[in-house]
Design a protein around this motif. Structure first.
Motif, mmCIF file in Angstrom:
data_model
loop_
_atom_site.group_PDB
_atom_site.id
_atom_site.type_symbol
_atom_site.label_atom_id
_atom_site.label_comp_id
_atom_site.label_asym_id
_atom_site.label_seq_id
_atom_site.Cartn_x
_atom_site.Cartn_y
_atom_site.Cartn_z
ATOM 1 N N ALA A 3 0.639 -1.249 0.160
ATOM 2 C CA ALA A 3 0.028 -0.038 -0.004
ATOM 3 C C ALA A 3 0.771 1.433 -0.062
ATOM 4 O O ALA A 3 0.151 1.808 -0.619
ATOM 5 C CB ALA A 3 -1.004 0.180 1.241
ATOM 6 N N GLN A 4 2.099 0.763 0.625
ATOM 7 C CA GLN A 4 3.000 2.345 0.345
ATOM 8 C C GLN A 4 3.644 2.427 -0.600
ATOM 9 O O GLN A 4 3.635 3.499 -1.188
ATOM 10 C CB GLN A 4 4.265 2.128 1.799
ATOM 11 C CG GLN A 4 5.170 3.117 1.891
ATOM 12 C CD GLN A 4 5.987 2.942 2.907
ATOM 13 O OE1 GLN A 4 6.124 1.891 3.287
ATOM 14 N NE2 GLN A 4 6.825 4.257 3.339
ATOM 15 N N TRP A 5 3.739 1.628 -1.372
ATOM 16 C CA TRP A 5 4.882 1.638 -2.383
ATOM 17 C C TRP A 5 3.924 2.209 -3.566
ATOM 18 O O TRP A 5 4.208 1.746 -4.900
ATOM 19 C CB TRP A 5 5.647 0.875 -2.863
ATOM 20 C CG TRP A 5 6.871 0.790 -1.925
ATOM 21 C CD1 TRP A 5 6.958 0.467 -0.013
ATOM 22 C CD2 TRP A 5 7.966 1.573 -2.229
ATOM 23 N NE1 TRP A 5 8.092 1.385 -0.189
ATOM 24 C CE2 TRP A 5 9.101 2.139 -1.376
ATOM 25 C CE3 TRP A 5 8.593 2.417 -3.687
ATOM 26 C CZ2 TRP A 5 10.256 3.541 -1.063
ATOM 27 C CZ3 TRP A 5 9.823 2.711 -3.181
ATOM 28 C CH2 TRP A 5 10.413 3.393 -1.925
ATOM 29 N N TRP A 6 2.273 1.494 -3.319
ATOM 30 C CA TRP A 6 2.019 0.950 -4.653
ATOM 31 C C TRP A 6 1.542 2.521 -5.233
ATOM 32 O O TRP A 6 1.583 2.830 -6.808
ATOM 33 C CB TRP A 6 0.749 0.350 -4.675
ATOM 34 C CG TRP A 6 -0.028 0.474 -5.741
ATOM 35 C CD1 TRP A 6 -0.979 1.223 -6.449
ATOM 36 C CD2 TRP A 6 0.070 -0.892 -7.094
ATOM 37 N NE1 TRP A 6 -1.664 0.509 -7.998
ATOM 38 C CE2 TRP A 6 -1.055 -0.621 -7.553
ATOM 39 C CE3 TRP A 6 0.610 -2.161 -6.896
ATOM 40 C CZ2 TRP A 6 -1.310 -1.713 -8.781
ATOM 41 C CZ3 TRP A 6 0.718 -3.236 -7.764
ATOM 42 C CH2 TRP A 6 -0.653 -3.186 -8.919
ATOM 43 N N PRO A 7 1.186 3.315 -4.393
ATOM 44 C CA PRO A 7 1.022 4.501 -5.346
ATOM 45 C C PRO A 7 2.528 5.154 -6.366
ATOM 46 O O PRO A 7 2.699 6.193 -6.222
ATOM 47 C CB PRO A 7 0.486 5.528 -4.392
ATOM 48 C CG PRO A 7 0.671 4.802 -3.169
ATOM 49 C CD PRO A 7 1.055 3.291 -3.503
ATOM 50 N N ARG A 8 3.753 5.276 -5.311
ATOM 51 C CA ARG A 8 4.856 5.633 -6.267
ATOM 52 C C ARG A 8 5.455 4.862 -6.855
ATOM 53 O O ARG A 8 6.555 5.783 -7.861
ATOM 54 C CB ARG A 8 5.819 4.665 -4.943
ATOM 55 C CG ARG A 8 5.664 6.131 -3.093
ATOM 56 C CD ARG A 8 6.730 5.454 -2.448
ATOM 57 N NE ARG A 8 6.560 6.063 -0.691
ATOM 58 C CZ ARG A 8 7.573 6.069 -0.035
ATOM 59 N NH1 ARG A 8 8.583 4.941 -0.134
ATOM 60 N NH2 ARG A 8 6.940 7.430 0.970
ATOM 61 N N LEU A 9 4.816 3.737 -7.730
ATOM 62 C CA LEU A 9 6.097 2.530 -8.155
ATOM 63 C C LEU A 9 5.355 2.562 -9.696
ATOM 64 O O LEU A 9 4.991 2.963 -10.718
ATOM 65 C CB LEU A 9 5.501 1.264 -8.125
ATOM 66 C CG LEU A 9 6.877 0.924 -6.693
ATOM 67 C CD1 LEU A 9 6.742 -0.260 -6.423
ATOM 68 C CD2 LEU A 9 8.308 1.511 -7.327
ATOM 69 N N LEU A 10 3.914 3.413 -9.304
ATOM 70 C CA LEU A 10 2.097 3.322 -10.051
ATOM 71 C C LEU A 10 2.933 4.305 -11.312
ATOM 72 O O LEU A 10 2.093 4.309 -12.717
ATOM 73 C CB LEU A 10 1.028 3.331 -10.007
ATOM 74 C CG LEU A 10 -0.524 3.791 -10.332
ATOM 75 C CD1 LEU A 10 -0.142 1.873 -11.075
ATOM 76 C CD2 LEU A 10 -1.362 3.490 -9.791
ATOM 77 N N PRO A 11 3.059 5.060 -11.219
ATOM 78 C CA PRO A 11 3.410 5.949 -12.197
ATOM 79 C C PRO A 11 4.345 5.678 -13.748
ATOM 80 O O PRO A 11 4.612 6.286 -14.792
ATOM 81 C CB PRO A 11 3.973 7.981 -11.806
ATOM 82 C CG PRO A 11 3.434 7.660 -10.815
ATOM 83 C CD PRO A 11 3.324 6.371 -9.698
ATOM 84 N N GLY A 12 5.841 4.535 -13.042
ATOM 85 C CA GLY A 12 6.358 4.130 -13.485
ATOM 86 C C GLY A 12 6.047 2.666 -13.696
ATOM 87 O O GLY A 12 6.929 1.850 -14.268
ATOM 88 N N LEU A 13 4.661 2.363 -14.071
ATOM 89 C CA LEU A 13 4.496 1.099 -14.588
ATOM 90 C C LEU A 13 5.250 0.570 -16.163
ATOM 91 O O LEU A 13 5.259 -0.379 -15.934
ATOM 92 C CB LEU A 13 3.323 1.075 -14.465
ATOM 93 C CG LEU A 13 2.337 -0.495 -14.780
ATOM 94 C CD1 LEU A 13 0.910 -0.087 -14.181
ATOM 95 C CD2 LEU A 13 1.952 -0.334 -16.471
ATOM 96 N N TYR A 14 4.979 1.401 -16.803
ATOM 97 C CA TYR A 14 5.386 0.856 -18.154
ATOM 98 C C TYR A 14 7.314 0.841 -18.225
ATOM 99 O O TYR A 14 7.496 0.343 -19.219
ATOM 100 C CB TYR A 14 5.702 2.348 -19.172
ATOM 101 C CG TYR A 14 4.042 3.264 -18.750
ATOM 102 C CD1 TYR A 14 3.014 2.644 -18.566
ATOM 103 C CD2 TYR A 14 3.971 4.351 -18.126
ATOM 104 C CE1 TYR A 14 1.799 3.622 -18.933
ATOM 105 C CE2 TYR A 14 3.024 4.637 -17.202
ATOM 106 C CZ TYR A 14 1.862 4.463 -18.024
ATOM 107 O OH TYR A 14 0.520 5.113 -17.520
ATOM 108 N N GLY A 15 8.023 1.144 -17.316
ATOM 109 C CA GLY A 15 9.425 0.484 -17.185
ATOM 110 C C GLY A 15 9.089 -0.776 -17.503
ATOM 111 O O GLY A 15 8.663 -1.213 -16.824
ATOM 112 N N GLY A 16 10.480 -1.465 -18.457
ATOM 113 C CA GLY A 16 10.693 -3.094 -17.914
ATOM 114 C C GLY A 16 9.431 -3.795 -18.577
ATOM 115 O O GLY A 16 9.260 -4.852 -19.192
ATOM 116 N N ALA A 17 8.876 -2.289 -20.310
ATOM 117 C CA ALA A 17 8.157 -3.405 -20.980
ATOM 118 C C ALA A 17 6.894 -3.784 -20.075
ATOM 119 O O ALA A 17 5.931 -4.792 -20.577
ATOM 120 C CB ALA A 17 8.107 -3.846 -21.674
#
Length: 348
Positions: free
Chosen positions: A113-127
């Motif tokens: 829950a803490q990291w999902w919103p931090r990582l979500l904008p970069g969902l496109y990395g690593g295809a």
């Protein structure tokens, strides 16, 4: 091939998935010198979840020649310096170590829950592979229970995502459509179809608006379900544009959908928006000149589709079949068979 005799209980108690994950955690999250994603943990989870644990190690035996060693640590990621390490591909080992510590110290749902919103904008990395790996890990934990190898797999997935974090911004909104099928039809292809995912992604600069007005979490979940269905169906007629990469137009949003039950409801709407952008971007990058005729395969069961995917062996074919079975209708199963027809088998 026949279904394993221990059936649907494989992910619950056979221990084979755990053995596979422990075997794989000695390898890195990418293969061929960080050029392609290591799909083995995702395939192992899919096979075990669908009652085919008996085939996991044999499949891994054929795949492991591609695996690279676990990357060398650079410098520890901490709560104080994580922002400067986000998206640094050299820091894969550092990020995985960070999440292994975090999940040892705190409940995994709190870490997610803490990291999902931090990582979500970069969902496109690593295809989009990192979020797909996280989705597989969350599915087996939520459906079959947590244990040390499964929690370690979640940490590896989150660490891979953080290392490959890549935002997409500056998109020009275009008119969309009321449903997911129409919105995907409205996606304009990029002008230059050369290069791989990292070369094409910056050329995606305009996408149709879809579901931007959604504010209710339950509506977001329904729209995300529609998106997975539409992207899976679309592969049946458009998969020839790029048989491997267009799989991710469906498997990436399905990974997000699988993760929703483990997330606070406040994160469901932004998850929908990120998933739509990912699916639309993949559609834009790999759209064929035109659709192929739809040739339905009638009377095929989900079990038969899974068997065909396993016999084929390609990692994307197996994972796409896994998503198609989630959708479950004739067109989705036809799309999964189409992926097998278009893709090169993995001999094993």
């Amino acid at each position: 091939m026949t279904k394993d005799t221990n059936g649907a209980h494989d992910a619950n108690g056979s221990g084979i998935l755990e053995e596979a994950l422990e075997r794989l955690h000695a390898s890195g999250p990418e293969i061929y010198n960080w050029r392609l994603t290591n799909h083995a943990p995702m395939v192992a989870e899919a096979l075990a979840t669908h009652g085919r644990s008996g085939s996991v190690h044999r499949w891994l035996d054929a795949y492991e020649v591609r695996l690279d060693d676990f990357p060398t640590p650079v410098s520890p990621v901490t709560d104080a310096n994580w922002r400067e390490a986000l998206g640094d591909t050299r820091r894969g080992a550092d990020w995985i170590a960070y999440f292994l510590r975090a999940i040892e110290e705190r409940p995994w749902r709190d870490v997610l829950a803490q990291w999902w919103p931090r990582l979500l904008p970069g969902l496109y990395g690593g295809a989009t592979h990192p979020v797909i790996r996280v989705g597989h890990a969350v599915r087996v934990i939520t459906k079959s229970g947590e244990n040390a190898p499964r929690l370690a797999e979640l940490a590896h997935g989150l660490g891979y995502w953080a290392a490959r974090h890549r935002p997409v911004a500056g998109l020009t909104p275009l008119p969309g459509a009321p449903d997911a099928d129409g919105a995907l039809d409205a996606v304009p292809p990029i002008a230059d179809f050369t290069g791989g995912f990292t070369d094409r992604l910056p050329r995606v600069d305009r996408l149709p608006v879809w579901s931007a007005d959604v504010t209710d979490p339950d509506e977001a979940r329904l729209r995300l379900t529609d998106l997975v269905r539409a992207a899976t169906h679309r592969y049946a007629t458009h998969g020839h544009g790029e048989p491997t990469m267009l799989v991710h137009a469906a498997t990436a949003p399905n990974a997000v959908l699988r993760t929703l039950p483990a997330l606070p409801r406040a994160l469901w709407v932004p998850s929908l928006h990120a998933a739509w952008t990912a699916t639309a971007a993949v559609t834009a990058m790999y759209a064929p000149p035109g659709p192929a005729p739809y040739a339905p395969v009638t009377g095929t069961t989900a079990e038969e589709v899974l068997e065909r995917a396993l016999a084929h062996g390609d990692e994307h074919v197996i994972k796409f079949a896994d998503t198609a079975v989630d959708v479950g209708d004739e067109r989705a199963l036809t799309a999964a068979l189409r992926a097998a027809d278009l893709s090169e088998p993995l001999p094993y």
